[in-house]
Design a protein around this motif. Structure first.
Motif, short mmCIF file in Angstrom:
data_model
loop_
_atom_site.label_atom_id
_atom_site.label_comp_id
_atom_site.label_asym_id
_atom_site.label_seq_id
_atom_site.Cartn_x
_atom_site.Cartn_y
_atom_site.Cartn_z
N GLN A 73 0.80 -1.21 0.00
CA GLN A 73 0.00 0.00 0.00
C GLN A 73 0.84 1.27 0.00
O GLN A 73 0.44 2.29 -0.55
N LYS A 76 1.43 1.93 -3.72
CA LYS A 76 0.36 1.52 -4.63
C LYS A 76 0.11 2.54 -5.74
O LYS A 76 0.14 2.21 -6.93
N ASN A 92 -1.27 -4.09 -8.49
CA ASN A 92 -0.88 -3.39 -7.26
C ASN A 92 -1.94 -3.47 -6.17
O ASN A 92 -1.89 -2.73 -5.20
N TYR A 93 -2.89 -4.42 -6.34
CA TYR A 93 -3.96 -4.52 -5.35
C TYR A 93 -4.59 -5.91 -5.40
O TYR A 93 -5.08 -6.33 -6.46
#
Length: 219
Positions: A73, A76, A92-93
């Motif tokens: 995070q 991100k 990225n998540y």
């Protein structure tokens, strides 16, 4: 020009993890242990940075596709901006499990996301009720949060960069099992031996370190 010691120290790339959590398999990269914290040899870090940058450029120059997987995070939004700028695919998540093994499933999710995006721009969407519009938009938002970084990925990538090989060890296993070319960015807790051409031993818990590493190897 290779990254020098001052840059590596200034950006905290040389800082590993706590010794008690570090794996003996990474000891060849250590320079010292201070206050129970492993410190990497800057010369190793510099060489591995250069290896990674060279590999990325070779793939891009050959027209190949590069994909970065990172679920941190603290970087991100920056990863999204950097990858969009450099023409690199990314997750990225909440990276989906088995993303390469079940590549056809991934392609179907990307297709669904792209079709929903087009639909929302159409006259048919305008004709929906307020509740139906909201439901459709929520569905798109959920898909985009996971898949927008791979919206243009048509085939398995030529090179996969996994950031934090400890936390994302399942993906390390997957790319190795499928024989996908890869670079593993990891810290002193990494628990396996690897070809140094495909390893970047560095600080994976610092924004400053991640920012330097990723900009260095992608630009």
């Amino acid at each position: 020009m290779a990254a020098n010691t001052d840059q590596i120290v200034e950006n905290k790339l040389y800082v590993g993890g706590l010794k008690k959590f570090s794996n003996p398999k990474t000891m060849k990269y250590w320079a010292d242990v201070v206050d129970n914290v492993v410190l990497f040899n800057p010369e190793f870090v510099s060489q591995q940075l250069e290896n990674a940058r060279k590999k990325v450029q070779e793939v891009k120059n050959a027209g190949g596709e590069v994909l970065i997987i990172m679920d941190k995070q603290l970087y991100k939004d920056d990863l999204e901006s950097l990858c969009e700028e450099q023409g690199v695919h990314y997750f990225n998540y909440k990276v989906p499990a088995g993303v390469f093994t079940n590549f056809e499933t991934l392609k179907s999710r990307i297709k669904q996301m792209n079709e929903l995006k087009d639909f929302i721009q159409s006259d048919d969407f305008s004709a929906l009720t307020k509740k139906e519009k909201s439901s459709t938009q929520k569905k798109l938002k959920k898909l985009e949060s996971i898949y927008k970084g791979v919206k243009n990925l048509k085939a398995l990538p030529s090179l996969v960069i996994i950031v934090d090989g400890v936390y994302l060890s399942n993906f390390v296993n997957e790319v190795e099992r499928l024989g996908l070319d890869n670079i593993i960015v990891t810290n002193s807790e990494f628990n396996r031996y690897r070809d140094e051409e495909r390893l970047l031993m560095t600080n994976t818990n610092s924004y400053k370190s991640l920012d330097f590493v990723l900009k260095y190897i992608l630009k």
